[in-house]
Design a protein around this motif. Structure first.
Motif, PDB file in Angstrom:
ATOM      1  N   ALA A 139       6.968  28.203   2.658  1.00 25.71           N
ATOM      2  CA  ALA A 139       8.033  27.789   1.751  1.00 25.71           C
ATOM      3  C   ALA A 139       9.393  27.710   2.435  1.00 25.71           C
ATOM      4  CB  ALA A 139       8.106  28.745   0.564  1.00 25.71           C
ATOM      5  N   SER A 140       9.552  28.388   3.561  1.00 29.16           N
ATOM      6  CA  SER A 140      10.851  28.370   4.246  1.00 29.16           C
ATOM      7  C   SER A 140      10.728  27.852   5.676  1.00 29.16           C
ATOM      8  CB  SER A 140      11.469  29.775   4.247  1.00 29.16           C
ATOM      9  OG  SER A 140      10.596  30.681   4.907  1.00 29.16           O
ATOM     10  N   ALA A 141       9.733  27.014   5.917  1.00 33.70           N
ATOM     11  CA  ALA A 141       9.496  26.487   7.263  1.00 33.70           C
ATOM     12  C   ALA A 141      10.640  25.591   7.718  1.00 33.70           C
ATOM     13  CB  ALA A 141       8.182  25.714   7.294  1.00 33.70           C
ATOM     14  N   PRO A 142      11.043  25.717   8.981  1.00 33.66           N
ATOM     15  CA  PRO A 142      12.055  24.809   9.519  1.00 33.66           C
ATOM     16  C   PRO A 142      11.436  23.435   9.771  1.00 33.66           C
ATOM     17  CG  PRO A 142      11.253  26.267  11.233  1.00 33.66           C
ATOM     18  CD  PRO A 142      10.608  26.700   9.953  1.00 33.66           C
ATOM     19  N   GLN A 143      12.267  22.478  10.135  1.00 30.58           N
ATOM     20  CA  GLN A 143      11.763  21.162  10.507  1.00 30.58           C
ATOM     21  C   GLN A 143      11.099  21.267  11.876  1.00 30.58           C
ATOM     22  OE1 GLN A 143      14.331  17.745   9.587  1.00 30.58           O
ATOM     23  NE2 GLN A 143      15.828  19.254   8.872  1.00 30.58           N
ATOM     24  N   LEU A 144      10.181  20.384  12.153  1.00 30.36           N
ATOM     25  CA  LEU A 144       9.516  20.340  13.448  1.00 30.36           C
ATOM     26  C   LEU A 144       9.631  18.916  13.951  1.00 30.36           C
ATOM     27  CD1 LEU A 144       7.814  22.063  15.410  1.00 30.36           C
ATOM     28  CD2 LEU A 144       5.788  21.165  14.269  1.00 30.36           C
TER      29      LEU A 144
END
Length: 143
Positions: free
Chosen positions: A27-32
């Motif tokens: 739910a709080s993943a950064p962009q990749l």
């Protein structure tokens, strides 16, 4: 856990995280991605040049990157845009540019999460510039 503490995490499935990689909640993943637009303050004695390769240091990760494009350069003393300067950035100038990395990196836009939205560029164990990420660029592939 708090900042600076060592912790262990047990997961249902085996996951191996390399040095510098992040483990985050979905739910709080950064962009990749491999490309992003950034603002950078250049401190190197040699000019930053379009096409040059540097080491990008972001959070705990280090990866090779290339200056894909210099969009604009600003004189940090006068805050005026340097006309026609899209090939080099001189010492103490600020630039908006596109960086492309050798492999995907995790990052955030600086305005959203400052810790994962800032970085430094280095070469030969020397910090040459510091910057913030403005937005992800979708159309470039890794170098």
């Amino acid at each position: 856990a708090a900042v600076g503490e060592s912790i262990g995490v047990t997961l249902d499935d085996p996951v191996f995280a390399e040095r510098g990689e992040m483990i985050v909640h979905a739910a709080s993943a950064p962009q990749l991605g491999t490309s992003f637009v950034a603002n950078i303050f250049w401190m190197g004695s040699e000019h930053l040049e379009r096409g040059a390769k540097y080491t990008l240091k972001i959070t705990t990760e280090e990866v090779e990157c290339i200056v894909e494009s210099i969009l604009k350069v600003v004189n940090s003393s006068t805050l005026e845009e340097v006309a026609g300067s899209t090939k080099v950035v001189a010492k103490n100038e600020v630039a908006e540019l596109i960086l492309r990395t050798k492999k995907p990196v995790a990052f955030d836009v600086f305005d959203e999460i400052t810790t994962t939205g800032r970085f430094v560029l280095a070469a030969k164990q020397q910090i040459l510039g510091g910057g913030i990420i403005l937005k992800k660029v979708e159309h470039f592939s890794a170098i």
